[in-house]
Scaffold this motif. Structure first.
Motif, PDB file in Angstrom:
ATOM      1  N   ASP A  47      35.492  41.132  34.400  1.00 32.20           N
ATOM      2  CA  ASP A  47      35.041  40.538  36.081  1.00 32.20           C
ATOM      3  C   ASP A  47      33.840  41.547  35.829  1.00 32.20           C
ATOM      4  O   ASP A  47      33.499  41.349  37.064  1.00 32.20           O
TER       5      ASP A  47
ATOM      6  N   TYR B  77      25.424  38.699  38.123  1.00 29.35           N
ATOM      7  CA  TYR B  77      25.254  38.672  39.148  1.00 29.35           C
ATOM      8  C   TYR B  77      24.241  39.103  39.748  1.00 29.35           C
ATOM      9  O   TYR B  77      22.949  39.042  40.567  1.00 29.35           O
TER      10      TYR B  77
ATOM     11  N   GLY C 180      32.392  26.797  35.459  1.00 33.06           N
ATOM     12  CA  GLY C 180      32.812  28.296  35.703  1.00 33.06           C
ATOM     13  C   GLY C 180      33.052  28.784  37.730  1.00 33.06           C
ATOM     14  O   GLY C 180      33.990  28.121  38.111  1.00 33.06           O
ATOM     15  N   ASP C 181      31.689  28.781  37.774  1.00 32.64           N
ATOM     16  CA  ASP C 181      31.521  29.625  38.810  1.00 32.64           C
ATOM     17  C   ASP C 181      30.405  28.722  39.764  1.00 32.64           C
ATOM     18  O   ASP C 181      29.459  28.268  39.417  1.00 32.64           O
ATOM     19  N   GLU C 182      31.338  27.755  40.709  1.00 33.11           N
ATOM     20  CA  GLU C 182      30.761  26.533  41.660  1.00 33.11           C
ATOM     21  C   GLU C 182      29.579  27.087  42.245  1.00 33.11           C
ATOM     22  O   GLU C 182      28.461  26.439  42.318  1.00 33.11           O
TER      23      GLU C 182
ATOM     24  N   ASP D 191      28.535  32.095  33.265  1.00 37.94           N
ATOM     25  CA  ASP D 191      27.689  31.589  33.951  1.00 37.94           C
ATOM     26  C   ASP D 191      26.981  31.800  34.363  1.00 37.94           C
ATOM     27  O   ASP D 191      25.783  31.850  34.934  1.00 37.94           O
ATOM     28  N   ASN D 192      26.907  33.386  35.335  1.00 34.22           N
ATOM     29  CA  ASN D 192      26.311  34.392  35.888  1.00 34.22           C
ATOM     30  C   ASN D 192      25.036  35.081  34.927  1.00 34.22           C
ATOM     31  O   ASN D 192      24.080  35.193  35.405  1.00 34.22           O
TER      32      ASN D 192
ATOM     33  N   CYS E  68      29.562  44.993  43.365  1.00 29.62           N
ATOM     34  CA  CYS E  68      29.577  44.287  44.514  1.00 29.62           C
ATOM     35  C   CYS E  68      28.353  44.571  45.630  1.00 29.62           C
ATOM     36  O   CYS E  68      27.745  43.970  46.590  1.00 29.62           O
TER      37      CYS E  68
ATOM     38  N   GLN F  97      30.776  39.806  34.639  1.00 31.14           N
ATOM     39  CA  GLN F  97      30.076  39.197  35.694  1.00 31.14           C
ATOM     40  C   GLN F  97      29.556  39.397  37.620  1.00 31.14           C
ATOM     41  O   GLN F  97      28.068  38.416  37.441  1.00 31.14           O
TER      42      GLN F  97
ATOM     43  N   MET G 231      33.218  32.461  34.121  1.00 32.93           N
ATOM     44  CA  MET G 231      33.044  33.258  35.323  1.00 32.93           C
ATOM     45  C   MET G 231      31.485  34.391  34.165  1.00 32.93           C
ATOM     46  O   MET G 231      30.004  33.892  35.422  1.00 32.93           O
TER      47      MET G 231
ATOM     48  N   GLU H 151      27.251  29.564  41.476  1.00 34.19           N
ATOM     49  CA  GLU H 151      25.840  29.364  40.725  1.00 34.19           C
ATOM     50  C   GLU H 151      25.340  28.220  39.678  1.00 34.19           C
ATOM     51  O   GLU H 151      24.159  28.203  39.481  1.00 34.19           O
TER      52      GLU H 151
END
Length: 969
Positions: free
Chosen positions: A793, A800, A881-883, A844-845, A759, A796, A841, A885
C-alpha cells in the motif's frame, strides 16, 4: 468529621465501628482525592476493620476499602495492594456464620473492584482465584453464592487475561466447574410444550451461569489455552450413554466456546461439525435441541467457511430435524438454525437445497404450533434472502399464503409477533426476487402495512419494529415507486425517531433495584447512573436507521422531508445513549446533500446553507465522540459532505475548526497507542493480549485513514479558498496539519501513518498548484524511498505521488531529485511477483507514473530510456488492478498511437495495441470519452496500413476479433 469517624472506628461498640466505616465509604465515594491525605490512617483502620469480630463491621470495612480503590489515584493506592488477602476475610467470616446474603454482598463488592481496578489484584490473583473457586465448587452453598464465586473468576479472566493464563492449572480448574454447573438442569415437562424458544427464565440457574461463563471465559483467554482443556472433557460428556445431562452439556459447551476458540476450531472444523451432527439422532429431545443449537451458533461464528465447506452435511440434517414431529421444540429450532446458516450462505450454496428445504418449511408454516410457525416464516425469509433470484420459482407458492396470514391476523394480540415476522418475510422475499416480480403484490402489502401503522399500537407491540424494517426493505426493492407511500410512512417514523426515551437519573452509590431498573439499560457517567427504557430506545434507533435508508435509496424523491429530517438528525449526532443513532445520523447527512443537489445547479445555495448548518455540530460531535467506530463514520461523513458540496463552501472559520478537530483526534489516537504500548511493557502482555491490542490498533488505523481522506477532501475543494493557510496554521498546542503530516512521513512510523502522509502531500501537490508544489522538495525524497517499501500500500501511494509530481510540478520535479525516479519505479515493475494480487495495485501506479515522466518530464530520461519505458508500458497492458489508473493508461495508449508513435505502431506494438483494446473495450478499464478516438484510430489504420492491421488482428483470439468487429461496425 473525619477525626470523629476515626475515633468511632476504633471504638468498643460494634455498631459504632460499623457506622464509622460505612460513613468512610460514603465520604470516599463523594470526596475521592480529597480523602487521600488520610491514606495512612485509613489503611490501618480498614485493615483492622476487615478482621473485626463483628461481621457487619467487617462488611462495612470491605465496602470502604473498595471505595478507596475506586477513588484514590497514583502512588497513594500502592500500599493498599497488601490488603487484598485481608479483603477475603469478610467473605470467609460470612460463610462460616452461614450469612450467605452478606457473603454475596462482599463478593459483589470484590467483582466491582476487579472490574474497575483490575491491575490492583495482580500480585494476589492466584490466592483470590483459589478462594473463589472454592466458593464456586462448594455444593452445600446456595446457588446464587456459587454463581458469584464463578462470576468473580470469569471477570478476573476478562480483566486480567495474561496473568490468569499464567496461574498454574487455572483453566484446568475453571472449565470443569462451568461444565459441572451446566449439568444442573432438570428435564422439565413444561420445556416440551413451551410456545417460546427463549429459555431465559426469571431465575438465573447454575446451568445459565455455567453456560455464560464458558462463553466469556473462552473469549477472555482464547482458544490456544481453553480448547485443549475443553476438548479433553467434552468428548467424554458426549459419549455418556447413561446421562442425557452430560450429552446436552457437551454439545452446548461446543457452541459456547466456539467464538473464543475460533482459530483453533477452524483448523478442525469439519471434524467438530461431524461430532455435533452425530447428536442430531440422540434419543433425548433436549440433546437433539442442543446439537441443533450448537450447529446454528457455529454457522454464525464460523461463517462463511462452514457454509462453503460443510453445507452438504448440515442442510440435509436440518431438513430431517424439521420432520421430527415428536418434539415441536426440535422442529422449530431446526428452522431457527436454517436462519443462522443462511446468514452467510450464497445463492450458489443454498439453491441446490431449495426444493426440499422450502417444501418442508411450507409444511411447518401450516403447523398448529405458533412457535413452529414463527420460526418457519423467519426461515423462509432467510432462505429467500440467501437465494436471491433463485427464489423466483417458489414466489407464487409462498406469497399468497403470507399475504393471507397478514390479513387474517389483524387485531389478534396473541399473534402480533407472528404477524411481524410475516411482514419481515414478505419484505425480504420481495427484495430477493426484485421489483419486477414483487410489484404486483407490493400495493396490497403496503396497504396492509400502512393501515397497521395507522392503528394505535401499544408500546410493547413487536409489530412496530418489524413494520419499520419492512418499509426499508420494500423501499430498497421498489426504489422510486415507493415515493407515493412516504406521506403515509414518514409521520410515524419521524414520531418514533423524535421520541425522547424515558431516562431516569439515579445516585451512583445506590444499590440496584431490580424492579426499578426492569426493562432499562443502565450506565454510569461520573457520579450518576442513568437508566434508559430499552423498548422505546430500540424503536427510536430503528426509526432513525429506516429514515437514513429512505434518504439513501430515494435521493430526490425524499426532498419534501429534507428539512424535518435535518432537524431530527443533527441533534442525534450527540445522542450519547446509543451509538447506532449517532452513526445513522452521521451517515445520513451526505445523502441529504445528494438529495438537495438532485434539483440541479439551482440548489447550490441550498446545499451551501445545509453544509454550513450541519458541519459545526458534526465537528463538535467528532471531538466528543467516545466510540472509535462511530468516530470513523463521522469523519467519513464530513469528508463526503465536503466532496459533494460546491468548492469553497467552508469559510475560514469552519476550515480552522476542522483542522483543530483533526489535530485533536490524532493526538488522542497517539495517546491511546502510547498507553497500549506502555501497558504492554509494564504488564508483560502475552501473545493473546498483543493480538487483542492489534485489533484495537486496526480501529485506530482505520480512523487515521478516514482523517487522511478528510484532509484530502479539504485540499481538493478548498485549496483555492485559503485552506493551505489553515494547513500551515498551528493549533493552541503549537501543532499544524503540515507538521503532523510531515512527522508521519518519518521512517520510524507505522505503515498506515506513512501512507496517509504520502496521500495528504500527494493531494496537496495534485490540487494545490504552486502552493502544493512548495512541499515537493521535502516530500519527493520520501516518495522515492517508499516506492520500494515492503508494504504494498505504501508502494502504491508513493508511486502515485511520484506520477502526480511529475505531471504537476514542472522543473521543480527535476530539481527535487525526480531524475532518479525511473530506478525505483522500474524496480517495482520488474519485480518477479509484480502482478500478484497483493502487488498489482502498486505496480499499476508505478507503470502509470513512469509514463507520466515520459510525457511530462522528458529531461529525466535519455531517448533510449524513454523508448524502453514505452515498451515496458506496452508489454504490461492491459492494466486491471487500479481501475482509475487503468483508464488513464489505456487512454494514454490511444493518444500515443493517434500521435503516430513509432513504437506503438511497429508490428509488435500494433499486436499489443489491438490486443489491449479488445480486452478493455466495453469495460470500466476504458473511459467512455476515449472510445470514439479509439474507434476512429482503428478505422484510419485500416485505411492507411491494412496489411499491418490485418497481421495484428491475426494475433488475436476469436473472442477478441468479434469484440473489435462489433465496436468498429
Amino acid at each position: 468529621l473525619v477525626p470523629a469517624m476515626f475515633e468511632l472506628a476504633r471504638g468498643r461498640g460494634a455498631g459504632e465501628r460499623e457506622s464509622a466505616l460505612y460513613v468512610f465509604s460514603q465520604l470516599l465515594d463523594y470526596l475521592g482525592e480529597g480523602m487521600q491525605m488520610y491514606a495512612g490512617e485509613l489503611h490501618a483502620v480498614l485493615e483492622k476493620g476487615m478482621g473485626d469480630e463483628d461481621l457487619m463491621a467487617q462488611v462495612a470495612a470491605l465496602r470502604a476499602t473498595c471505595s478507596v480503590l475506586s477513588s484514590f489515584e497514583g502512588s497513594v493506592i500502592g500500599p493498599f495492594e497488601a490488603l487484598v488477602p485481608v479483603m477475603l476475610k469478610p467473605v470467609s467470616a460470612a460463610l462460616n456464620k452461614d450469612e450467605e446474603d452478606q457473603a454475596r454482598n462482599c463478593i459483589e463488592l470484590l467483582i466491582e473492584v476487579i472490574e474497575a481496578e483490575p491491575r490492583f489484584w495482580r500480585k494476589h490473583l492466584q490466592e483470590v482465584a483459589h478462594a473463589m473457586l472454592t466458593v464456586a465448587t462448594t455444593t452445600t452453598l446456595e446457588d446464587a453464592t456459587r454463581q458469584l464465586g464463578l462470576e468473580f473468576i470469569v471477570t478476573a479472566a476478562e480483566k486480567l487475561p495474561g496473568p490468569c493464563r499464567k496461574i498454574p492449572n487455572f483453566v484446568e480448574s475453571v472449565i470443569p466447574v462451568a461444565l459441572g454447573m451446566m449439568l444442573e438442569v432438570e428435564d422439565d415437562p413444561e420445556w416440551y410444550t413451551k410456545e417460546d424458544d427463549d429459555d431465559d427464565a426469571d431465575d438465573y440457574t447454575n446451568f445459565d451461569a455455567g453456560q455464560e461463563s464458558l462463553d466469556r471465559f473462552a473469549l477472555a483467554l482464547g482458544g490456544k489455552i481453553v480448547l485443549p482443556v475443553a476438548f479433553a472433557i467434552i468428548p467424554g460428556f458426549l459419549q455418556n450413554k447413561d446421562s442425557w445431562n452430560h450429552r446436552h452439556a457437551g454439545v452446548l459447551a461446543i457452541s459456547q466456546i466456539g467464538e473464543g476458540c475460533m482459530k483453533q476450531i477452524e483448523e478442525q472444523l469439519s471434524s467438530v461439525v461431524n461430532m455435533v451432527l452425530q447428536s442430531f439422532g440422540d434419543p433425548h429431545p433436549r440433546v437433539r435441541w442442543g446439537a441443533i443449537n450448537c450447529i446454528g451458533q457455529m454457522c454464525t461464528d464460523f461463517g462463511p467457511k462452514i457454509q462453503k465447506e460443510n453445507h452438504a452435511a448440515i442442510v440435509p440434517a436440518l431438513i430431517q430435524s424439521m420432520e421430527d414431529s415428536t418434539c415441536i421444540r426440535v422442529q422449530s429450532h431446526a428452522a431457527a438454525a436454517i436462519i443462522n446458516f443462511c446468514d452467510e450462505a450464497t445463492p450458489d450454496i443454498i439453491s441446490p437445497y431449495l426444493e426440499p428445504l422450502l417444501s418442508r418449511l411450507m409444511a411447518l408454516l401450516q403447523s398448529n404450533s405458533r412457535l413452529i410457525q414463527e420460526q418457519a416464516v423467519t426461515a423462509v425469509a432467510a432462505v429467500s434472502d440467501a437465494a436471491g433470484t433463485h427464489f423466483v420459482p417458489f414466489y407464487d407458492s409462498f406469497m399468497p399464503l403470507l399475504k393471507k396470514v397478514l390479513t387474517v391476523t389483524v387485531g389478534r394480540k396473541d399473534l402480533r409477533r407472528l404477524r411481524g415476522k410475516v411482514m419481515e418475510c414478505i419484505s425480504l422475499v420481495g427484495l430477493s426476487v426484485g421489483k419486477e416480480k414483487f410489484s404486483a403484490d407490493a400495493a396490497t402489502v403496503m396497504d396492509v402495512l400502512v393501515r397497521t401503522q395507522a392503528q394505535r399500537m401499544e408500546e410493547d407491540d413487536p409489530q412496530a419494529f418489524y413494520l419499520m424494517q419492512a418499509y426499508a426493505r420494500i423501499c430498497r426493492c421498489l426504489k422510486e415507486e415507493f415515493i407515493p407511500y412516504l406521506p403515509f410512512v414518514m409521520p410515524g417514523l419521524i414520531d418514533a425517531a423524535s421520541h425522547q426515551p424515558e431516562i431516569e437519573v439515579m445516585d451512583a452509590l445506590e444499590d440496584d433495584d431490580d424492579d426499578a431498573t426492569d426493562g432499562m439499560e443502565t450506565f454510569q457517567i461520573g457520579g450518576k447512573r442513568f437508566g434508559v427504557r430499552t423498548s422505546a430506545l430500540e424503536d427510536k434507533v430503528t426509526a432513525v436507521s429506516m429514515i437514513a435508508c429512505f434518504v439513501n435509496e430515494l435521493q430526490g424523491g425524499f426532498l419534501p422531508y429534507v428539512e424535518k429530517t435535518t432537524g431530527l438528525m443533527v441533534p442525534l449526532l450527540k445522542f450519547f445513549y446509543h451509538e447506532d443513532c449517532r452513526s445513522s445520523a452521521a451517515q445520513c447527512l451526505p445523502d441529504l446533500v445528494r438529495c438537495i443537489s438532485s434539483q440541479g445547479p439551482s440548489a447550490n445555495e441550498q446545499v451551501a446553507s445545509f453544509v454550513k448548518f450541519v458541519v459545526p455540530t458534526l465537528i463538535e460531535s467528532m471531538q466528543s465522540e467516545p466510540d472509535i467506530e462511530v468516530l470513523v463514520v463521522m469523519v467519513d461523513s464530513l469528508s463526503e459532505l465536503i466532496n459533494r458540496a460546491t468548492p469553497g463552501v467552508l469559510d475560514v472559520t469552519l476550515q480552522k475548526s476542522i483542522s483543530d478537530a483533526v489535530l485533536s483526534i490524532c493526538a488522542e489516537r497517539a495517546e491511546r497507542i502510547s498507553e497500549r504500548k506502555a501497558e504492554a511493557e509494564e504488564d508483560g502482555w502475552d501473545e493473546e493480549e498483543l493480538e487483542e491490542a492489534e485489533a484495537d490498533g486496526e480501529k485506530d488505523n482505520e480512523l487515521l485513514d478516514r482523517v487522511g481522506d478528510l484532509i484530502g477532501a479539504c485540499i481538493r475543494t478548498h485549496a483555492k479558498f485559503g485552506f493551505f493557510n489553515i494547513f500551515e496554521a498551528p493549533n493552541e498546542n503549537g501543532t499544524s496539519l503540515v507538521q503532523m503530516s510531515g512527522n508521519y512521513l518519518l521512517p520510524q512510523n507505522t505503515p498506515t501513518e506513512r501512507r496517509v502522509a504520502i496521500c495528504i502531500f500527494g493531494d496537496a501537490i495534485e490540487y494545490g498548484d504552486a502552493q502544493g508544489a512548495m512541499y515537493l522538495d521535502r516530500v519527493l525524497p520520501a516518495m522515492l524511498a517508499y516506492c520500494t517499501d515492503a508494504d504494498a500500500d505504501i508502494r502504491q501511494a508513493a508511486a502515485y505521488g511520484i506520477g502526480v509530481s511529475a505531471e504537476k510540478c514542472g522543473g521543480l520535479f527535476l530539481q527535487s531529485g525526480g531524475d532518479t525516479s525511473p530506478g525505483p519505479l522500474g524496480a517495482v515493475i520488474s519485480a518477479p511477483d509484480s502482478r500478484s494480487e497483493e502487488n498489482e495495485m502498486a505496480t499499476d501506479n508505478a507503470v502509470s507514473a513512469l509514463m507520466k515522466i515520459v510525457e511530462y518530464q522528458p529531461n529525466c530520461l535519455s531517448p533510449e530510456d524513454s523508448r524502453s519505458a514505452k515498451l515496458s508500458f506496452l508489454s504490461y497492458l492491459p492494466m486491471r488492478g487500479d481501475e482509475a489508473e487503468a483508464r488513464i493508461c489505456h487512454g494514454k495508449l490511444i493518444r500515443l498511437a493517434s500521435s503516430g508513435d513509432a513504437d506503438v505502431l511497429s508490428p509488435d506494438g500494433l499486436n499489443r495495441f489491438f490486443g489491449v483494446l479488445a480486452d478493455v473495450l466495453g469495460t470500466p478499464l476504458l473511459a467512455d470519452e476515449d472510445i470514439p478516438a479509439a474507434v476512429d484510430l482503428c478505422k484510419r489504420l485500416q485505411t492507411e496500413a491494412p496489411e499491418k492491421v490485418q497481421a495484428a488482428l491475426g494475433s488475436l483470439n476469436e473472442a477478441q476479433k468479434m469484440k473489435l468487429a462489433a465496436a468498429l461496425s
